[in-house]
Write a protein that holds these residues in place. Structure first.
Motif, PDB file in Angstrom:
ATOM      1  N   ARG A   1      19.842  66.899  50.132  1.00 47.57           N
ATOM      2  CA  ARG A   1      19.890  65.435  50.131  1.00 47.57           C
ATOM      3  C   ARG A   1      20.234  64.836  48.763  1.00 47.57           C
ATOM      4  O   ARG A   1      20.858  63.784  48.693  1.00 47.57           O
ATOM      5  CB  ARG A   1      18.548  64.859  50.606  1.00 47.57           C
ATOM      6  N   ASP A   2      19.809  65.477  47.673  1.00 42.79           N
ATOM      7  CA  ASP A   2      20.033  64.928  46.338  1.00 42.79           C
ATOM      8  C   ASP A   2      20.538  66.016  45.406  1.00 42.79           C
ATOM      9  O   ASP A   2      20.187  67.197  45.546  1.00 42.79           O
ATOM     10  CB  ASP A   2      18.747  64.343  45.748  1.00 42.79           C
ATOM     11  N   ILE A   3      21.345  65.593  44.418  1.00 43.02           N
ATOM     12  CA  ILE A   3      21.790  66.486  43.355  1.00 43.02           C
ATOM     13  C   ILE A   3      21.433  65.839  42.018  1.00 43.02           C
ATOM     14  O   ILE A   3      21.719  64.659  41.800  1.00 43.02           O
ATOM     15  CB  ILE A   3      23.310  66.734  43.414  1.00 43.02           C
ATOM     16  N   TYR A   4      20.812  66.622  41.141  1.00 44.78           N
ATOM     17  CA  TYR A   4      20.457  66.172  39.799  1.00 44.78           C
ATOM     18  C   TYR A   4      21.389  66.844  38.792  1.00 44.78           C
ATOM     19  O   TYR A   4      21.739  68.017  38.944  1.00 44.78           O
ATOM     20  CB  TYR A   4      19.006  66.545  39.460  1.00 44.78           C
ATOM     21  N   LEU A   5      21.766  66.084  37.771  1.00 47.96           N
ATOM     22  CA  LEU A   5      22.579  66.615  36.681  1.00 47.96           C
ATOM     23  C   LEU A   5      21.985  66.183  35.348  1.00 47.96           C
ATOM     24  O   LEU A   5      21.398  65.102  35.247  1.00 47.96           O
ATOM     25  CB  LEU A   5      24.014  66.090  36.754  1.00 47.96           C
ATOM     26  N   GLY A   6      22.156  67.016  34.344  1.00 45.38           N
ATOM     27  CA  GLY A   6      21.806  66.631  32.986  1.00 45.38           C
ATOM     28  C   GLY A   6      23.065  66.233  32.239  1.00 45.38           C
ATOM     29  O   GLY A   6      23.972  67.041  32.068  1.00 45.38           O
ATOM     30  N   SER A   7      23.135  64.976  31.827  1.00 44.96           N
ATOM     31  CA  SER A   7      24.351  64.466  31.184  1.00 44.96           C
ATOM     32  C   SER A   7      24.141  64.251  29.699  1.00 44.96           C
ATOM     33  O   SER A   7      23.110  63.717  29.283  1.00 44.96           O
ATOM     34  CB  SER A   7      24.754  63.128  31.823  1.00 44.96           C
ATOM     35  N   PRO A   8      25.119  64.621  28.871  1.00 49.10           N
ATOM     36  CA  PRO A   8      25.077  64.178  27.477  1.00 49.10           C
ATOM     37  C   PRO A   8      25.362  62.680  27.414  1.00 49.10           C
ATOM     38  O   PRO A   8      25.803  62.071  28.396  1.00 49.10           O
ATOM     39  CB  PRO A   8      26.202  64.981  26.823  1.00 49.10           C
ATOM     40  N   ILE A   9      25.090  62.086  26.280  1.00 50.23           N
ATOM     41  CA  ILE A   9      25.424  60.672  26.044  1.00 50.23           C
ATOM     42  C   ILE A   9      26.222  60.614  24.736  1.00 50.23           C
ATOM     43  O   ILE A   9      25.701  60.231  23.689  1.00 50.23           O
ATOM     44  CB  ILE A   9      24.167  59.781  26.011  1.00 50.23           C
ATOM     45  N   PRO A  10      27.497  60.990  24.790  1.00 53.48           N
ATOM     46  CA  PRO A  10      28.280  61.219  23.568  1.00 53.48           C
ATOM     47  C   PRO A  10      28.536  59.982  22.726  1.00 53.48           C
ATOM     48  O   PRO A  10      28.971  60.110  21.584  1.00 53.48           O
ATOM     49  CB  PRO A  10      29.585  61.806  24.105  1.00 53.48           C
ATOM     50  N   GLY A  11      28.265  58.800  23.255  1.00 50.13           N
ATOM     51  CA  GLY A  11      28.438  57.602  22.448  1.00 50.13           C
ATOM     52  C   GLY A  11      27.204  57.209  21.664  1.00 50.13           C
ATOM     53  O   GLY A  11      27.238  56.255  20.872  1.00 50.13           O
ATOM     54  N   PHE A  12      26.102  57.945  21.843  1.00 52.21           N
ATOM     55  CA  PHE A  12      24.834  57.513  21.253  1.00 52.21           C
ATOM     56  C   PHE A  12      24.817  57.626  19.735  1.00 52.21           C
ATOM     57  O   PHE A  12      24.307  56.744  19.036  1.00 52.21           O
ATOM     58  CB  PHE A  12      23.675  58.310  21.859  1.00 52.21           C
ATOM     59  N   ARG A  13      25.368  58.698  19.187  1.00 54.82           N
ATOM     60  CA  ARG A  13      25.330  58.869  17.731  1.00 54.82           C
ATOM     61  C   ARG A  13      26.051  57.711  17.044  1.00 54.82           C
ATOM     62  O   ARG A  13      25.536  57.138  16.068  1.00 54.82           O
ATOM     63  CB  ARG A  13      25.967  60.195  17.320  1.00 54.82           C
ATOM     64  N   LYS A  14      27.219  57.341  17.537  1.00 51.74           N
ATOM     65  CA  LYS A  14      27.970  56.236  16.939  1.00 51.74           C
ATOM     66  C   LYS A  14      27.220  54.915  17.105  1.00 51.74           C
ATOM     67  O   LYS A  14      27.148  54.101  16.162  1.00 51.74           O
ATOM     68  CB  LYS A  14      29.349  56.141  17.582  1.00 51.74           C
ATOM     69  N   ALA A  15      26.636  54.699  18.287  1.00 50.44           N
ATOM     70  CA  ALA A  15      25.896  53.459  18.524  1.00 50.44           C
ATOM     71  C   ALA A  15      24.662  53.383  17.634  1.00 50.44           C
ATOM     72  O   ALA A  15      24.333  52.314  17.093  1.00 50.44           O
ATOM     73  CB  ALA A  15      25.490  53.377  19.997  1.00 50.44           C
ATOM     74  N   ARG A  16      23.979  54.503  17.419  1.00 55.85           N
ATOM     75  CA  ARG A  16      22.795  54.532  16.552  1.00 55.85           C
ATOM     76  C   ARG A  16      23.199  54.291  15.101  1.00 55.85           C
ATOM     77  O   ARG A  16      22.462  53.636  14.355  1.00 55.85           O
ATOM     78  CB  ARG A  16      22.077  55.876  16.736  1.00 55.85           C
ATOM     79  N   ALA A  17      24.364  54.811  14.692  1.00 56.84           N
ATOM     80  CA  ALA A  17      24.833  54.586  13.321  1.00 56.84           C
ATOM     81  C   ALA A  17      25.110  53.108  13.070  1.00 56.84           C
ATOM     82  O   ALA A  17      24.861  52.596  11.969  1.00 56.84           O
ATOM     83  CB  ALA A  17      26.082  55.414  13.061  1.00 56.84           C
ATOM     84  N   GLN A  18      25.600  52.423  14.081  1.00 52.27           N
ATOM     85  CA  GLN A  18      25.880  50.992  13.954  1.00 52.27           C
ATOM     86  C   GLN A  18      24.614  50.151  14.046  1.00 52.27           C
ATOM     87  O   GLN A  18      24.545  49.058  13.486  1.00 52.27           O
ATOM     88  CB  GLN A  18      26.874  50.564  15.033  1.00 52.27           C
ATOM     89  N   ASN A  19      23.615  50.668  14.747  1.00 48.29           N
ATOM     90  CA  ASN A  19      22.356  49.961  14.939  1.00 48.29           C
ATOM     91  C   ASN A  19      21.211  50.962  14.826  1.00 48.29           C
ATOM     92  O   ASN A  19      20.767  51.525  15.823  1.00 48.29           O
ATOM     93  CB  ASN A  19      22.336  49.272  16.308  1.00 48.29           C
ATOM     94  N   PRO A  20      20.714  51.222  13.611  1.00 49.67           N
ATOM     95  CA  PRO A  20      19.696  52.266  13.397  1.00 49.67           C
ATOM     96  C   PRO A  20      18.420  52.071  14.215  1.00 49.67           C
ATOM     97  O   PRO A  20      17.708  53.036  14.481  1.00 49.67           O
ATOM     98  CB  PRO A  20      19.410  52.169  11.897  1.00 49.67           C
ATOM     99  N   GLY A  21      18.143  50.866  14.632  1.00 54.20           N
ATOM    100  CA  GLY A  21      16.938  50.629  15.418  1.00 54.20           C
ATOM    101  C   GLY A  21      17.118  50.828  16.908  1.00 54.20           C
ATOM    102  O   GLY A  21      16.163  50.680  17.684  1.00 54.20           O
ATOM    103  N   LEU A  22      18.304  51.218  17.341  1.00 54.36           N
ATOM    104  CA  LEU A  22      18.588  51.386  18.763  1.00 54.36           C
ATOM    105  C   LEU A  22      17.794  52.555  19.344  1.00 54.36           C
ATOM    106  O   LEU A  22      17.849  53.673  18.837  1.00 54.36           O
ATOM    107  CB  LEU A  22      20.085  51.622  18.964  1.00 54.36           C
ATOM    108  N   GLN A  23      17.057  52.301  20.406  1.00 56.63           N
ATOM    109  CA  GLN A  23      16.284  53.342  21.081  1.00 56.63           C
ATOM    110  C   GLN A  23      17.155  54.033  22.136  1.00 56.63           C
ATOM    111  O   GLN A  23      18.034  53.409  22.743  1.00 56.63           O
ATOM    112  CB  GLN A  23      15.048  52.748  21.744  1.00 56.63           C
TER     113      GLN A  23
END
Length: 230
Positions: free
Chosen positions: A126-148
């Protein structure tokens, strides 16, 4: 280009290794022994798409049964993906974990799911789970160090508010993996994701009447699948 999707076989491993090396970094790509173990352990949960003319592997999907509660607690991909830890375990229910989805062609991925969908209905998944990277996170964190990380994972695009901001989450979203189940720290080594992984879930269309589909011929299920996946 004509694409053929089918269950994977041991003789496919050389072509699969080429795909792995093209898609992943050396420390992320599966080796021949790992691929063989997956195919031998869960032969009906390992699927590939190939170029009909050259035999080149264009996409692969490896899965295993999983409990729906598996990703509530902290986990790492290397443990979730190790089929030796789960072969012969008690019945996990009706959910699958996608160990690896690798592709060089988006149409080849679509073909994999078209191939698997009627067979998933027949088997009661009925369901499929996947583990996904979030490749934009490092750049977004660099632009906004407080980003969770949870803020970034749930962020949506400005012009298309239904779709995730992160390109990889957006890719899976378009393939039907629309639910974020959990965010895992140190899930796997991925520099652009700062080693985070996001567990996403996709529901298999029309999977609710499990007992009905178990007794339905596969040729009829294939017809239903073509309509559902459109």
């Amino acid at each position: 280009m004509k694409i053929i999707s089918r269950y994977l076989r041991p003789e496919d491993i050389p072509a699969l290794l080429v795909l792995e090396r093209a898609k992943w970094e050396s420390h992320q790509a599966a080796d021949a022994a790992s691929l063989m173990l997956r195919i031998e352990t869960f032969p009906q949960l390992c699927i590939g798409s190939f170029c009909a003319d050259s035999g080149r592997a264009l996409a692969s999907l490896f899965m295993r049964p999983v409990s729906a509660q598996a990703f509530v607690a902290p986990t790492r991909w290397e443990n979730a993906a190790d089929v030796r830890l789960h072969h012969g375990a008690p019945d996990a229910g009706d959910a699958l974990f996608g160990i690896s989805l690798s592709s060089l062609d988006s149409k080849a991925v679509t073909q994999i799911f078209r191939f698997f969908h009627p067979r998933a209905l027949k088997a009661g998944w009925r369901d499929i789970y996947l583990g996904s990277p979030i490749p934009g996170f490092r750049k977004a964190r660099a632009q906004n160090p407080g980003l969770q990380v949870w803020q970034y994972a749930h962020a949506r695009r400005g012009l298309r508010v239904n779709e995730p901001l992160d390109p990889q989450l957006r890719y899976y979203f378009r393939k039907g993996f629309k639910d974020i189940v959990s965010i895992q720290e140190n899930y796997f080594p991925h520099e652009d994701s700062l080693n985070y992984g996001v567990i996403v879930r996709g529901s298999i269309p029309l999977s609710a009447p499990k007992q009905l589909w178990r007794h339905t011929p596969i040729c009829i299920l294939q017809t239903f699948s073509l309509l559902a996946l459109r």
